[in-house]
Design an enzyme around this catalytic site. Structure first.
Site, short mmCIF file in Angstrom:
data_model
loop_
_atom_site.label_atom_id
_atom_site.label_comp_id
_atom_site.label_asym_id
_atom_site.label_seq_id
_atom_site.Cartn_x
_atom_site.Cartn_y
_atom_site.Cartn_z
CG ASP A 1 -1.66 1.27 1.44
OD1 ASP A 1 -2.34 1.68 0.49
OD2 ASP A 1 -1.55 1.86 2.52
CG ASP B 1 -4.31 -1.30 3.15
OD1 ASP B 1 -5.00 -1.02 2.16
OD2 ASP B 1 -3.40 -0.57 3.58
#
Length: 647
Positions: free
Chosen positions: A335, A547
């Site tokens: 990410d 996430d």
């Protein structure tokens, strides 16, 4: 070293020391010269039997007890049969007495067991010291005074006094005082963290300077300290494939070698008229060497040490299976925001359409983002210096991954990315600056945009370089940000590929695509080489809050900067308590070092044992060589496994 021993270990060590002294005396006394035959052999028998029983009476008792329970084939049984057999050889005509070897096998077996206990205790103590973060009491403000209570009895919203030198008992927000916190027990970071009123603090940190009053935001069982302690306690339940294999191997290996030793001792004398004493001695040597102590002790100890060593660095691994999986990672998916970048956005430019006041555009944007907790929204509100009157706002609707729609002073305001503008049929234009672009429309008319920039973390580039040096071949970045921003970050850090403007569900799809590519690549390698290829894993690294689905889907989910994040601790397999990308490579190095030591012990132990077993069958190996093949190999493997503690 002796000061760190438990009472049980001291008593056992004292017993071994007494037995060693008596054994040494028996070894140097010339019984044949002092005592006439045949009495000399029985005096020698007693002289070695005494240290044998002092050292190994508990092993004999365990062997008998386990046989009664139906647990025959264990190391206690092997040691009992082999050592009693060594003493009993004196009863067979034409054979030499092996009293010294029998006593030595038991004595040095106990030395090896003591080293095992010491190593396991040191590993546990290492983790316990690192995780000694749970305060025994909390000073809670009740009826105007502070009283000491159990942290589990503190309710959400109560105020807790944390004096200098005390640990913060429960997660909360500072309401009074300012100080510095030592977070090293959680993060491995030695630099103190400065906190002031309004700062969030997590349990387990040590208050260094001034008193703090903290308003709790969680119950104790949901606090960071409780969750981490639970994680560490459960880590030993998740065993690696290698560890499970060794357990299964020992389960079948031990009875096979017992019957093998029995066959060596009996079959040649029965069917080939060989001397009984010679072949019984070979069978006993075979039995001593075959004990799988080195494997069943050192392999779990290596994993345990690796998990403990990682914990010292603020890297929490949920089990040895995840440590093993991490050692096999050669593709890492990141990410961007909060992982490779600081996640602290700043408004760096306000571009308006002709006739639009920049202050008005910023004001409308701040009002529309009032109820959003997204980092970008927080940066917009921080850039606006005015006071927000919430009575002017209504009908706020957040479009996940796109932006926000709100009604401000009866005017419809859209603020978000180009997809939000397209959905509202608003004509907009792009910006040449690198950064996150927040377009703003008022009643369907485009009035300008804000440019928001995030800063790459100081050690992100070093982290990428370290991972490449550790053997990571492919790096992918997934982000919901614009392509231009993603391209700039990927270019600056040297990341192989990136995919931008992704919604959370799109990140899962892209991760699955990368994992599918890796599976196809592994299969192709297997075909090319004509053999089964070693599976290589894909890791996903995220901040653990937004996430969680991707962290759970990856072969190895790594949550970083996760101190205080419930989502990270739940979803990830490896939790990096610090906010440094370089800890990713550090975790990989620890995992690979652990696996190297595991396989060193497996190869060394099996190699030496099989070599001596072969020598025992052909009659070359002596009982003293058998002692080394069992106890010596176990001690060396244990000492090697303890290297895992040094991360």
């Amino acid at each position: 070293m002796l000061n760190n021993l438990s009472d049980k270990q001291r008593k056992r060590l004292a017993r071994i020391a007494v037995a060693l002294v008596l054994f040494a005396i028996a070894m140097v006394v010339p019984f044949e010269q002092l005592v006439p035959q045949p009495q000399a052999i029985w005096v020698e028998f007693v002289a070695f039997l005494v240290p044998y029983l002092i050292a190994g009476y508990d092993v004999l008792l365990k062997a008998v007890r386990n046989i009664g329970r139906g647990q025959v084939f264990d190391e206690n049984f092997l040691m009992a049969v082999a050592t009693i057999g060594a003493f009993a050889l004196a009863l067979l005509p034409g054979t030499e007495a092996h009293f010294a070897e029998g006593a030595a096998v038991m004595l040095f077996y106990q030395v090896g067991e003591w080293f095992q206990d010491y190593a396991v205790d040191r590993s546990r103590r290492s983790i316990a010291e690192m995780m000694d973060i749970a305060p025994e009491v909390a000073n809670v403000r009740r009826d105007g005074t502070f009283e000491e209570v159990d942290p589990e009895d503190v309710e959400i919203g109560e105020e807790v006094l944390v004096r200098p030198g005390d640990r913060i008992p429960i997660d909360g927000v500072v309401v009074e005082g300012s100080s510095q916190l030592d977070t090293s027990a959680l993060t491995g970071e030695s630099v103190p963290c400065v906190v002031e009123p309004g700062a969030e603090v997590v349990s387990g940190c040590v208050n260094l300077v001034g008193p703090l009053v903290v308003r709790t935001t969680k119950a104790y069982e949901d606090s960071t300290v409780a969750r981490i302690l639970e994680l560490v306690e459960d880590a030993t339940d998740n065993k690696a494939r290698t560890e499970n294999f060794i357990t299964r191997f020992a389960r079948y290996y031990t009875p096979i070698v017992v019957f093998g030793a029995l066959a060596i001792a009996i079959l040649p004398p029965l069917f080939a008229a060989q001397p009984w004493g010679d072949w019984i001695e070979r069978g006993l040597i075979f039995l001593v060497v075959s004990c799988p102590c080195a494997l069943v002790i050192s392999v779990p100890l290596s994993f345990f040490g690796g998990i403990g060593g990682a914990s010292k660095q603020g890297i929490l691994v949920k089990g040895s299976n995840y440590l093993e999986a991490l050692s096999q990672v050669d593709t890492v998916v990141f990410d961007k925001t909060g992982t490779l970048t600081n996640g602290t956005f700043n408004v760096v430019a306000v571009h308006t359409e002709e006739g639009v006041d920049p202050d008005m555009l910023l004001s409308l944007a701040a009002y529309a983002e009032t109820y959003s907790a997204h980092p970008i929204a927080l940066s917009v509100k921080e850039a606006y210096t005015g006071v927000i009157d919430e009575t002017r706002i209504r009908d706020v609707r957040e479009e996940t991954g796109h932006g926000v729609r709100a009604v401000v002073d009866e005017h419809v305001v859209y603020i978000g990315n180009d997809k939000l503008m397209a959905a509202g049929e608003v004509e907009f234009h792009e910006c040449g600056l690198t950064g996150t672009i927040l377009h703003v429309s008022l009643d369907g008319r485009y009035i300008g945009h804000l440019v928001i920039a995030d800063v790459v973390k100081e050690d992100a580039a070093q982290a990428i370089a370290d991972m490449r040096a550790s053997g990571v071949k492919r790096m992918v970045m997934l982000t919901g940000d614009r392509k231009e921003v993603a391209a700039a970050v990927a270019g600056e850090l040297g990341i192989d590929e990136y995919h931008a403007q992704l919604l959370p569900q799109n990140k899962v799809r892209w991760l699955e695509r990368v994992m599918a590519d890796k599976t196809d690549e592994t299969a192709a390698l297997a075909i090319d080489r004509g053999k089964r290829a070693i599976k290589r894993n894909v890791a996903f690294v995220g901040d653990g809050i937004n996430d969680a689905p991707v962290l759970a889907r990856a072969d190895v989910g790594i949550a970083m900067g996760a101190m205080g994040s419930d989502a990270a601790i739940e979803a990830a397999d490896v939790v990096l308590m610090n906010d440094k990308p370089t800890d990713i490579a550090k975790a990989m190095r620890i995992a690979r070092k652990t696996m190297r030591i595991v396989w060193q012990n497996i190869i060394f132990a099996l190699g030496v044992k099989f070599a001596i077993l072969g020598l025992a069958v052909v009659g070359v190996a002596t009982m003293w060589l058998a002692v080394f093949g069992d106890v010596g190999v176990a001690v060396i493997a244990i000492l090697n496994a303890m290297r895992c503690l040094r991360a």
